[in-house]
Structure formats: structure tokens, C-alpha cells
Design a protein around this motif. Structure first.
Motif, PDB file in Angstrom:
ATOM      1  N   GLY A 269      92.277  12.858-107.374  1.00  0.00           N
ATOM      2  CA  GLY A 269      91.425  13.427-106.487  1.00  0.00           C
ATOM      3  C   GLY A 269      91.975  13.586-105.028  1.00  0.00           C
ATOM      4  N   LEU A 270      92.597  12.509-104.500  1.00  0.00           N
ATOM      5  CA  LEU A 270      93.399  12.644-103.381  1.00  0.00           C
ATOM      6  C   LEU A 270      94.409  13.579-103.265  1.00  0.00           C
ATOM      7  CD1 LEU A 270      93.030   8.892-102.076  1.00  0.00           C
ATOM      8  CD2 LEU A 270      91.644  10.749-101.253  1.00  0.00           C
ATOM      9  N   GLU A 271      95.297  13.387-104.455  1.00  0.00           N
ATOM     10  CA  GLU A 271      96.460  14.297-104.240  1.00  0.00           C
ATOM     11  C   GLU A 271      96.103  15.780-104.401  1.00  0.00           C
ATOM     12  OE1 GLU A 271      99.736  13.855-104.097  1.00  0.00           O
ATOM     13  OE2 GLU A 271      99.608  11.515-103.560  1.00  0.00           O
ATOM     14  N   ASN A 272      95.164  16.065-105.211  1.00  0.00           N
ATOM     15  CA  ASN A 272      94.628  17.318-105.274  1.00  0.00           C
ATOM     16  C   ASN A 272      94.005  18.049-103.890  1.00  0.00           C
ATOM     17  OD1 ASN A 272      95.451  17.764-107.938  1.00  0.00           O
ATOM     18  ND2 ASN A 272      93.309  17.071-108.670  1.00  0.00           N
TER      19      ASN A 272
ATOM     20  N   SER B 250      99.723   6.785-105.464  1.00  0.00           N
ATOM     21  CA  SER B 250     100.216   8.165-105.732  1.00  0.00           C
ATOM     22  C   SER B 250     101.553   8.532-104.763  1.00  0.00           C
ATOM     23  CB  SER B 250      99.394   8.976-105.879  1.00  0.00           C
ATOM     24  OG  SER B 250      98.722   9.319-104.457  1.00  0.00           O
ATOM     25  N   ALA B 251     101.749   9.806-105.083  1.00  0.00           N
ATOM     26  CA  ALA B 251     102.906  10.201-104.350  1.00  0.00           C
ATOM     27  C   ALA B 251     102.686  10.089-102.882  1.00  0.00           C
ATOM     28  CB  ALA B 251     103.162  11.603-104.644  1.00  0.00           C
ATOM     29  N   HIS B 252     101.479  10.454-102.304  1.00  0.00           N
ATOM     30  CA  HIS B 252     101.216  10.453-100.913  1.00  0.00           C
ATOM     31  C   HIS B 252     100.343   9.335-100.508  1.00  0.00           C
ATOM     32  CE1 HIS B 252     102.409  14.715-101.859  1.00  0.00           C
ATOM     33  NE2 HIS B 252     103.000  14.548-100.451  1.00  0.00           N
ATOM     34  N   PHE B 253      99.903   8.509-101.309  1.00  0.00           N
ATOM     35  CA  PHE B 253      98.999   7.549-101.057  1.00  0.00           C
ATOM     36  C   PHE B 253      99.256   6.245-101.516  1.00  0.00           C
ATOM     37  CE2 PHE B 253      96.549  11.593-101.095  1.00  0.00           C
ATOM     38  CZ  PHE B 253      96.173  11.441 -99.757  1.00  0.00           C
TER      39      PHE B 253
END
Lengths: 520, 232
Positions: A431-434, A406-409
Motif C-alpha cells: 500500500g505504501l509503495e503504491n 520495501s524499495a522506498h520504506f
């Protein structure tokens, strides 16, 4: 028959030497006289029988008899007065009736045994043999009624024997089959040095007092060269258990012959005492299309002995693997097993006696390029942990990814497994992004996806959500700089909870080092 | 015709037998699992919990699992808690904390699926762990609300999952058209949430945001149900 005739001749000869002068006349004269006496009809009531002949192989010997008899109420002797044409006078005659039997026992090797016996009303010949030859035995019986004649001499006052007349009653025969002894072995197999083998020795039709000797030739296995047992008492058919220890004189591999020596027989079985210097069985890797390899290293033989634990599917490898017995003396064994069904886990034990190793054979349906595809290996690993470690999950090829992020992971950050592929669920990424959005700080991933083996190495629970690809451990940093991680840990956990995490776990026991979060 | 009747009766008996046999096998599994949970090692218990979780995916098994395992699972949670507070050694706890955490998570997730009203108290005790428990309470519905409200007064960390549970319960009640229950939300849930909002520390924007979101959401639902709300 010759003997019988001879006996008759001897009998007549004996008559010729009798004391009475006219009895010393020609033998035909006595015969004629006997006939005349018989024709007088004084003894026609006598009935005699012949025929009882019996021969059988019964425990514990071969035995039999032949017998003849006459009616017990018939007179055994009597007197008659008859006219003597030679002296032209009347004389007093005495007769005695007997029954007699002639027996003939014929052995398998061709020997004949004869016997003769007589008595007033019953005569029998008995035969028995303790250890008879094996084959057909025959017993013949010839049965007679004998009548001895005597005459009274007025001058001397003596009775003189004048002759015997034989009534031939008939012949009987009987036969018996004496079975051949047999010895057989059960349980003879190749054994390793130091291994014990139990052999069942079955012996049939061996007579008491006969001996079965067991010998081992080729290796000094039975110290002293052999053992023996004697059949006695009630034994005629028996099964003995013999334990053989795999040891050879030079501690080298050896072919050994197990021999049983017994009357009329010699039974042999061959086995090999196997020597194995070293053996390594590499854990078979999951393969595609039902193909797997078992690699051995070292000199010696490979002895594959057991197949166990088919799981999802019957592996059906038994015949193939057992066919490896006695493999190759040096180097590597490689066998393709064609009948292994996909999705099966099998334990193969290879080795020699106590020096054995086990390998787990996992056969799965392959992904992508098949055997070479890492995902195939990973599927095999999941299946292995499913079978042996209680993992409750079994992925399909499409579950694996090499790019999910994702964008950050990033994928690299989330893949903390041993492979270039990983299982990373979309719900985890969301879930991680949120969570990050709630948290407001960077979230270093200390552990994302773990393949089952990796998970076990780091002490994870078999059904850890990391293995399912929907969990991450996020390191706790002191973002507010207060030197205390507990508040940061709580904030991170709340951020995850607000992002809908199914389960979060803080670790005060580990100094709030990280927070576990999963979206299952 | 007679043959047909006989065949039908035979097949009927056979299927009954078969069902009984299947049920019996399952029963054997269950008995074995019960024994493991009562006396087994932790690793064995973890495997059983995973198996139960798998079995609980079938609705037909839920009642069976609830009847046989609910007290055992609750007891297991208590023993984990005890183990964490009184471990064999600090080193042991350090090494096994993650394992225990995941094990606890798997039990809670299973409880969330199978628990009934009788397990509300233990569920709310672990409400702070996440949506797994919250979903379980939401499934139980209105009977869980008093315990949830009590818990969030005691456990600050449980507020966010509690909000999730309360929203879900309210949504269900709205869908069912159960105005009476939504009135309860209006009368007791919303005031509690409002009060909690006032007590949120200033640096905890996450909890505050969630409380605001949940409050608004529940207010909307109450309004949709045709009930007035003073909280705007």
C-alpha cells in the motif's frame, strides 16, 4: 457405709438413755423386741420404694437428687397390743413409719458429700453446684424404710421410745459428665505494623460467672496488656470478635503470643507483627516456560497476599506465591514458578499492610531463544494490553520481523516501536509503495509500527492499527511550495485511497501535519 | 431401545439448554456493550467497538450486532463529528485528534462489515475515508448506488473510494449475470463519472486516473454483459 453404721449405733445409744428403765437394757434386747413386734405382722402392708436418683449437667448448673418414698395410702403410724415376755404382761405399743435416704455426692477431685433426710412418706436429697469441676460426677443413694417403736408405761402414763428398725430398700447411683472448657482462635495471622487483624475467639463449656481473659504477650499491642470477658446470663458457648492492631512498643518487629486464660485451660496462638521498611516489586516481565521472578528491594519482609485475575489461562499460582510469606529479611526474592501456564496474566500483590505493591505477571509461550528473545517480551506486552487495556489482538512469533521493508520504506523507518523487532504487514508495504507511486513525492514516515506500550505513550487508541502493523502516519510536506499544507495533505490522502487504503485520516486540527493510512 | 431413545431425548434437551445458555451469555455481553456505548467513557467505547469488530468476524453474529448496535454506532459517529467541531478546547482536540481519528476509523470499518441499506446515508457521508466504507457500500450493492452518485457530486474527496465501490458492485452484478443492473450503470453511473472527469482539476492526476480506470473497467464489464456502450 461406715457412717450409716455409726448412725445406727448413735440411734441405739440414744435409746439406752431413754427414761424407761427396762429400755435402758442392752441394745440387743430392743432389737429383739422390734423383731418380735414386726413378726406380729401388724405392719406388713407398708410398701416403700427407693431408687430415684438423678444427676445431670444442665444449664446452668450441675444438679441432681436422690429420693425414696412409700405408698401414700399406707398408714404412717399405728398401735398394737403385744405380750411382753419380760414383765409377762400385755403392753400397748405405738409405731411410726418413715422413709429415709442417705445421699453421697462424689466430686471429680475426690470429695464426698453426705446427706441424710427422712419423712413420713417421701424423702429426697438435693445437690447443685454452680461451677462444677470438669469430669465425671457421681451421686449414690441408699434408701430405707424406718420404723420407730414406742411403748406405753402404765405407771407414768408416758410413751417411751424403744428403738428404730431399718428396712434396707436398696441403693441407686447416677453419674454425669461435665465437659471441659475449650477456647480456640480463628483468623490469627502475621500482620504488619499498623495493620488490623480480626480474631474470632470461640469459647465452649465455660460457665456463667467464669471469666476468659485474653492476653497478648511479647508486644505492647493491647495497651494495658489484655482484655477479658465474663460469661453471664445465657452464655456458655460463645464466639467473640476481637480486633488486634499491629503495633509494638518499640515499633520493631515482634513475635506475639495471644493467650486465653480460663478455668482449667490456657490456649495460645502465636503471630508475628511484621515490619517492612521499604519494598519495591518490579513488574515481572513476560517469561518463557512458566518462569517468572518477583524482585524486591529493601529491608523487611515480603508478604505476598493475593492473586487475582487469571485471564486467558488459569495461572494457578496461588500456592506458590503464598509460600513466599515471610520471605527474606533483606535483598531480593527470586522464585521460579513452575506451574504457571503459558498465556496467562496474573496480578500479584506483595507487601505488608498498607505498604503493598502489585506486580503483573505475564506468562507467554516464548519465541526463538525464549526468555531472552525480544519477541517473547513483546508477546507478553500484547497479552498485558489484551488483559488490561482492551487490545483485541494477540500476535504469534511469526508476526514479528526484523527485516521487512520495501524499495522506498526501510524496516528502520517503519519500526517506530521500542524493540528491534516489529510487526510490518506485507499489505502495508504494498500500500505504501503504491501510495508513493501515486503521490510522486517522498513520504517520510512519522509513525509506523508501535508496540502497545509505545502506542499508549503517544496517546494512540488501544486498538490502533499501528499496533497491528498495517498502518503508517506520513508527514505532509509542502511539495508544491504554495505555503499551504492542506492541498498536499489531500493529495497524499487521495494517493493512499487510490492505493486501496482501508482508512485514511487527515488532521486539520494539527495543521495537516500528517496523514494516517492503513490497510487492514 | 427405550434407553437409547431416552438418552437421545436427554442429549437433545441438554444441547438445547447449552445453546440457550451460550446465547444467554452472549446476550449479556451484548447488553453490557449496549450500555457502554450509550453511557460509557470514550475509552470504554473504543474497547467495545474493538470487541464488536472481533465478534463480527463470525458471520453468525453479524445480524445480531447489526440489530443491536447499528443505530448506536451511527450515533457514535455523529458524536465524534460533533466533538471535532466543538471540542472542549483546541488543545484537547490537538492532543486527541489522532485518537479520535482512529476510533472513527474502527467504527467505520465495523459499519462496513455490518451495515445494511438503512445505513447507506451515513456510510456515503464517510466515503472519503477509504476502502473500508467503500467495501461496505459494495456489499450493500445496487441500493447504494444512488447515494454514492449523489455523494460524489457533493464530496470531491469521496470520488476515489466511490470508484472502488462502483467497480466492485458492477463486478458483482456481472458475475450474477444481472444485465438489468448493468444497464443502470450504463445509463446513470457512466455519465456521472464522465461528467466528473471533466471537472477534475488539472493538478489532480490521481483522481483523474482513478476515474478513467473505473470508467474503462465498468465499460468492459458492460460489454462483457453484452450491452453496448457509447463511451469508448
Amino acid at each position: 457405709m461406715i457412717i450409716r453404721l455409726w448412725q445406727r449405733v448413735v440411734n441405739q445409744f440414744h435409746v439406752k438413755h431413754s427414761a424407761h428403765p427396762w429400755i435402758r437394757a442392752a441394745w440387743w434386747r430392743q432389737t429383739l423386741l422390734c423383731l418380735i413386734l414386726i413378726l406380729c405382722g401388724s405392719v406388713d402392708r407398708v410398701e416403700a420404694y427407693g431408687g430415684a436418683t438423678y444427676l445431670d449437667y444442665g444449664y446452668p448448673t450441675l444438679w441432681g437428687y436422690t429420693a425414696t418414698w412409700k405408698d401414700p395410702w399406707d398408714p404412717d403410724y399405728g398401735f398394737i397390743e403385744a405380750y411382753d415376755p419380760w414383765c409377762e404382761c400385755w403392753r400397748l405399743y405405738y409405731f411410726a413409719d418413715y422413709v429415709s435416704v442417705v445421699g453421697d455426692l462424689r466430686t471429680p477431685s475426690g470429695w464426698d458429700y453426705y446427706g441424710y433426710w427422712w419423712d413420713f412418706w417421701w424423702a429426697a436429697l438435693w445437690a447443685w453446684v454452680d461451677s462444677p469441676e470438669r469430669d465425671w460426677w457421681y451421686l449414690f443413694g441408699w434408701h430405707y424404710l424406718e420404723r420407730d417403736w414406742y411403748v406405753y408405761d402404765d405407771e407414768s402414763g408416758w410413751w417411751y421410745y424403744i428403738g428404730t428398725y431399718y428396712y434396707y430398700l436398696g441403693a441407686t447411683a447416677y453419674s454425669a459428665w461435665v465437659p471441659w472448657p475449650e477456647v480456640s482462635f480463628q483468623g490469627v495471622k502475621d500482620i504488619c505494623i499498623g495493620e488490623r487483624m480480626t480474631v474470632q475467639v470461640s469459647a465452649r463449656n465455660v460457665y456463667p460467672s467464669e471469666t476468659v481473659r485474653l492476653l497478648l504477650q511479647g508486644g505492647a499491642i493491647f495497651q494495658g496488656g489484655g482484655t477479658e470477658f465474663i460469661f453471664s446470663g445465657s452464655e456458655q458457648t460463645t464466639v467473640r470478635t476481637v480486633e488486634i492492631v499491629g503495633q509494638t512498643a518499640s515499633n520493631q518487629e515482634d513475635d506475639v503470643i495471644l493467650r486465653a486464660e480460663y478455668p482449667y485451660g490456657d490456649t495460645r496462638a502465636q503471630f508475628t507483627v511484621i515490619r517492612l521498611d521499604s519494598l519495591q516489586v518490579t513488574n515481572a516481565t513476560p517469561q518463557l516456560d512458566g518462569t517468572y521472578y518477583l524482585a524486591t528491594v529493601g529491608s523487611g519482609y515480603v508478604f505476598v497476599s493475593a492473586i487475582t485475575q487469571p485471564t486467558l489461562n488459569e495461572a494457578n499460582l496461588v500456592e506458590d506465591v503464598l509460600a513466599w510469606s515471610g520471605g527474606e529479611p533483606d535483598g531480593r526474592l527470586r522464585r521460579r514458578v513452575s506451574r504457571a501456564l503459558p498465556n496467562s496474566v496474573t496480578t500479584v500483590t506483595a507487601g505488608c499492610g498498607s505498604n503493598s505493591r502489585s506486580a503483573i505477571i505475564v506468562v507467554v509461550e516464548g519465541c526463538g531463544t525464549g526468555v531472552d528473545d525480544e519477541r517473547t517480551q513483546m508477546k507478553g506486552e500484547y497479552l498485558y494490553y489484551w488483559a488490561f487495556h482492551g487490545l483485541n489482538y494477540w500476535p504469534v512469533c511469526d508476526d514479528f520481523t526484523q527485516s521487512a521493508g520495501s524499495a522506498h520504506f526501510s524496516f528502520v523507518e517503519l519500526n517506530t516501536g521500542d524493540y528491534s523487532w516489529a510487526i510490518i504487514r506485507d499489505r502495508l508495504l504494498t500500500g505504501l509503495e503504491n501510495t508513493r507511486s501515486n503521490y510522486g513525492y517522498p513520504m517520510p514516515v512519522t509513525s509506523g509500527y508501535r508496540n502497545p506500550a509505545r502506542n499508549q505513550r503517544v496517546g494512540g487508541q488501544p486498538n490502533s492499527r499501528h499496533v497491528y502493523g498495517d498502518a503508517a502516519d506520513i508527514a505532509v510536506r509542502d511539495n508544491n511550495g504554495d505555503g499551504d499544507l492542506s492541498d498536499d495533505s489531500k493529495r497524499l490522502a487521495r494517493a493512499a485511497l487510490d492505493a486501496g487504503a482501508t482508512y485514511t485520516q487527515e488532521y486539520p486540527e494539527r495543521g495537516y501535519s500528517h496523514v494516517h493510512m492503513d490497510w487492514r | 431401545m427405550n434407553k437409547l431413545i431416552v438418552a437421545v431425548i436427554f442429549l437433545g434437551l441438554l444441547s438445547t439448554q447449552l445453546q440457550e445458555r451460550i446465547a444467554r451469555v452472549d446476550q449479556q455481553d451484548l447488553q453490557r456493550w449496549v450500555v457502554v456505548l450509550q453511557k460509557g467513557e470514550l475509552t470504554e467505547k473504543a474497547v467495545v467497538v474493538a470487541r464488536l469488530d472481533s465478534a463480527a468476524q463470525d458471520e453468525q453474529n453479524v445480524e445480531l450486532i447489526r440489530r443491536n448496535f447499528l443505530p448506536l454506532l451511527v450515533e457514535e459517529l455523529r458524536s465524534i463529528k460533533k466533538l471535532r467541531s466543538h471540542p472542549p478546547s483546541k488543545k484537547w482536540l490537538y492532543d486527541n485528534a489522532e485518537w479520535l481519528g482512529e476510533y472513527q476509523g474502527s467504527i467505520l470499518f465495523l459499519l462496513g462489515k455490518i451495515a445494511d441499506e438503512s445505513a447507506v446515508d451515513i456510510l456515503v457521508e464517510y466515503l472519503h475515508t477509504g476502502r473500508g466504507v467503500a467495501d461496505g457500500l459494495a456489499r450493500i450493492g445496487m441500493p447504494a448506488i444512488p447515494a454514492i452518485l449523489t455523494q460524489i457530486e457533493k464530496d470531491y474527496d469521496a470520488i476515489i473510494p466511490a470508484c472502488i465501490a462502483l467497480e466492485a458492485i458492477a463486478d458483482n452484478e456481472l458475475k450474477r449475470g444481472n444485465k438489468g443492473n448493468l444497464q443502470l450503470f450504463k445509463d446513470s453511473v457512466l455519465p456521472t463519472l464522465e461528467r466528473l472527469k471533466q471537472s477534475v482539476p488539472p493538478d489532480d492526476d490521481i483522481t483523474l486516473r482513478r476515474l478513467q480506470k473505473t470508467t474503462l473497467s465498468i465499460q468492459n464489464m458492460i460489454r462483457q454483459a453484452g450491452l453496448e456502450t457509447k463511451y469508448r
